[in-house]
Motif scaffolding. Sequence first.
Motif, PDB file in Angstrom:
ATOM      1  N   SER A   1     -22.099   5.751  -8.604  1.00  0.00           N
ATOM      2  CA  SER A   1     -22.058   6.117  -7.187  1.00  0.00           C
ATOM      3  C   SER A   1     -22.562   7.536  -6.945  1.00  0.00           C
ATOM      4  O   SER A   1     -22.780   7.923  -5.804  1.00  0.00           O
ATOM      5  N   LYS A   2     -22.764   8.324  -8.000  1.00  0.00           N
ATOM      6  CA  LYS A   2     -23.391   9.637  -7.834  1.00  0.00           C
ATOM      7  C   LYS A   2     -24.896   9.419  -7.996  1.00  0.00           C
ATOM      8  O   LYS A   2     -25.450   9.503  -9.087  1.00  0.00           O
ATOM      9  N   ARG A   3     -25.542   9.154  -6.876  1.00  0.00           N
ATOM     10  CA  ARG A   3     -26.932   8.671  -6.915  1.00  0.00           C
ATOM     11  C   ARG A   3     -27.919   9.784  -6.579  1.00  0.00           C
ATOM     12  O   ARG A   3     -27.699  10.536  -5.644  1.00  0.00           O
ATOM     13  N   TYR A   4     -29.014   9.818  -7.314  1.00  0.00           N
ATOM     14  CA  TYR A   4     -30.063  10.818  -7.095  1.00  0.00           C
ATOM     15  C   TYR A   4     -31.397  10.191  -6.669  1.00  0.00           C
ATOM     16  O   TYR A   4     -32.321  10.888  -6.307  1.00  0.00           O
ATOM     17  N   GLY A   5     -31.492   8.858  -6.760  1.00  0.00           N
ATOM     18  CA  GLY A   5     -32.807   8.225  -6.765  1.00  0.00           C
ATOM     19  C   GLY A   5     -33.516   8.081  -5.438  1.00  0.00           C
ATOM     20  O   GLY A   5     -32.932   8.170  -4.367  1.00  0.00           O
TER      21      GLY A   5
ATOM     22  N   ASN B   1     -32.686  18.772 -24.431  1.00  0.00           N
ATOM     23  CA  ASN B   1     -32.284  18.911 -23.040  1.00  0.00           C
ATOM     24  C   ASN B   1     -31.206  19.981 -22.907  1.00  0.00           C
ATOM     25  O   ASN B   1     -30.220  19.980 -23.658  1.00  0.00           O
ATOM     26  N   GLU B   2     -31.386  20.888 -21.961  1.00  0.00           N
ATOM     27  CA  GLU B   2     -30.361  21.890 -21.637  1.00  0.00           C
ATOM     28  C   GLU B   2     -29.683  22.438 -22.893  1.00  0.00           C
ATOM     29  O   GLU B   2     -28.463  22.359 -23.060  1.00  0.00           O
ATOM     30  N   ILE B   3     -30.508  23.021 -23.748  1.00  0.00           N
ATOM     31  CA  ILE B   3     -29.997  23.488 -25.037  1.00  0.00           C
ATOM     32  C   ILE B   3     -28.865  24.507 -24.864  1.00  0.00           C
ATOM     33  O   ILE B   3     -27.995  24.633 -25.731  1.00  0.00           O
TER      34      ILE B   3
ATOM     35  N   SER C   1     -24.360   8.835 -13.976  1.00  0.00           N
ATOM     36  CA  SER C   1     -24.201  10.296 -14.015  1.00  0.00           C
ATOM     37  C   SER C   1     -23.781  10.766 -15.409  1.00  0.00           C
ATOM     38  O   SER C   1     -23.019  10.092 -16.108  1.00  0.00           O
ATOM     39  N   ALA C   2     -24.272  11.924 -15.804  1.00  0.00           N
ATOM     40  CA  ALA C   2     -23.900  12.470 -17.116  1.00  0.00           C
ATOM     41  C   ALA C   2     -22.493  13.060 -17.086  1.00  0.00           C
ATOM     42  O   ALA C   2     -21.707  12.851 -18.000  1.00  0.00           O
ATOM     43  N   SER C   3     -22.160  13.769 -16.018  1.00  0.00           N
ATOM     44  CA  SER C   3     -20.868  14.450 -16.018  1.00  0.00           C
ATOM     45  C   SER C   3     -19.710  13.508 -15.741  1.00  0.00           C
ATOM     46  O   SER C   3     -18.651  13.625 -16.347  1.00  0.00           O
ATOM     47  N   THR C   4     -19.888  12.547 -14.833  1.00  0.00           N
ATOM     48  CA  THR C   4     -18.762  11.699 -14.439  1.00  0.00           C
ATOM     49  C   THR C   4     -18.932  10.238 -14.851  1.00  0.00           C
ATOM     50  O   THR C   4     -18.008   9.448 -14.650  1.00  0.00           O
TER      51      THR C   4
HETATM   52  C1  BG6 Z   1     -28.209  17.678 -16.158  1.00  0.00           C
HETATM   53  C2  BG6 Z   1     -28.486  16.690 -17.247  1.00  0.00           C
HETATM   54  O1  BG6 Z   1     -27.173  18.500 -16.581  1.00  0.00           O
HETATM   55  O2  BG6 Z   1     -27.777  17.237 -14.922  1.00  0.00           O
HETATM   56  C3  BG6 Z   1     -28.629  15.251 -16.793  1.00  0.00           C
HETATM   57  O3  BG6 Z   1     -29.610  17.057 -17.986  1.00  0.00           O
HETATM   58  C4  BG6 Z   1     -27.651  14.982 -15.688  1.00  0.00           C
HETATM   59  O4  BG6 Z   1     -28.474  14.398 -17.893  1.00  0.00           O
HETATM   60  C5  BG6 Z   1     -27.987  15.904 -14.530  1.00  0.00           C
HETATM   61  O5  BG6 Z   1     -27.589  13.656 -15.288  1.00  0.00           O
HETATM   62  C6  BG6 Z   1     -27.171  15.670 -13.288  1.00  0.00           C
HETATM   63  O6  BG6 Z   1     -25.823  15.689 -13.608  1.00  0.00           O
HETATM   64  P1  BG6 Z   1     -24.844  14.519 -13.218  1.00  0.00           P
HETATM   65  O7  BG6 Z   1     -23.596  14.863 -13.892  1.00  0.00           O
HETATM   66  O8  BG6 Z   1     -24.743  14.569 -11.736  1.00  0.00           O
HETATM   67  O9  BG6 Z   1     -25.455  13.266 -13.713  1.00  0.00           O
END
Ligand code: BG6
Length: 484
Positions: A433-437, A176-178, A426-429
């Motif tokens: 509560s940072k929802r994408y779904g 992922n995102e190498i 969330s991966a970054s935080t």
């Molecule tokens: C990408 C990652 O950088 O962004 C995911 O591959 C990540 O793992 C996504 O969840 C969104 O970023 P975040 O920080 O909002 O979860």
Amino acid sequence: MSNVSLPLTFPDGFLWGGATAANQIEGAYDQGGKGLSVQDVMPMGIVGPRTEAPTPDNLKLVAIDHYHRYAEDIALFAEMGFKVYRFSIAWSRVFPNGDDAEPNEEGLAFYDRVLDELEKHGIEPLVTISHYETPLHLAEAYDGWTDRRLIGFYERYARTLFERYGSRVRYWLTFNEINSLLHAPFMSGGIATPKEDLSDQQLYQAMHHELVASARATRIAREVAPGAQIGCMVLSMPVYPLSPSPEDALAVMTADHANLVYGDVHTRGVYPGYFLRTLREKGIELQITDEDRDDLTNIVDFVSFSYYMSIAETADPAKKAAGEGNIMGGVPNPTLPASEWGWQIDPIGLRLVLNQFWDRWQKPLFIVENGLGAKDQLVEVDGRKTVIDDYRIAYLRDHLVQVGEAIADGVEVLGYTTWGCIDIVSASTAQLSKRYGFIYVDRNDDGSGTLERHRKKSFDWYREVIRTNGAALVDEAAAKDLTR
Ligand code: BG6
């Protein structure tokens, strides 16, 4: 009146779907023989320090309990009509320490069951082999990808997956995102040494090891899973000059090169000249064996990428303010709005990236992440809990219209998977509560919640987009008078 190209056509067989990663969705961090991964000691994502051992405040330990609820979740994906589902296999579920001689059968059996469910619903799997979840032992005993021996451990892991699932999985992504390795060495490369203590020599050597491992996985797939299509996966971020000055244009080229080198190597099999210059100027001497050079010639079948935002770049140090962003960030673009987390929203940037990658690499492209992280409000409508997420629909629609435009430009696009098709951590935080779904999960940042799933308004919208193979977007676009 809209000037969007009509009709907006997506090819037959276009792979619509959604994407997740094991560490952000599964939970069950210590069940089924799983070992620890770097994520199990990252309670604050990449914004905070790591811990020595897993701590209860780390939401990823339970995540959304997909490990136990995968069948229910996949049934919801099927209800939306998903053609493809991208998920990652947790390396430490299969090789708990990473350097084990034998895989953990219980871990492998879990993914058999996931694949069974997908097959039952006719959903094509798209598997990420390594998604920010290097076994913690490899970080602590080897300093992650700085150590050449990681190539062998990854090779054993990839071979195990191809042998086990090769007849059931067609699309694979190696890392992922190498291209995030240099920016987030612990999360992306399992490198335990703090970033500030790492030399360029160590970081670029780690990058080389991952590139070799990725190419070697492609070679192994050709041997043991001949039907497999292997893709690289990069974080895309189009870069605009902050001003029309040649100096700023040059700054853009340099920033672009730093990101594009990964795709260049994956599609051409050699390091490009501009990268060799970077190494020379930094005084780096990469340890590259003849076998490495040979491995690198195993180029990918397709290129996949994440797209969330664009950035600007400038040569003027006085204007080089750092903005928020997906791992690497950049100079904020004064012409663009931003999400609640400061990620600048730029649908046209997606069309630009698609064209740039296609023109440059002439490989089929797969958009494997795109979406809006936003705070959602659960409400009750007609006795049903839901979220009226018109903002998410607008974001996705605007981006998909640009995908349609790129296809009209002649770009070959295999499919599109939205990120976090069900709410995940969330991966970054490391927040929930940072929802994408499209599916709301009842879990909060303090860990409370029932884990119940609720369909959002965007759930019905996306089902309609998929059912009509994108045609539903046109009416949406016309209504909003999108401009090209
Ligand atoms: C990408 C990652 O950088 O962004 C995911 O591959 C990540 O793992 C996504 O969840 C969104 O970023 P975040 O920080 O909002 O979860």
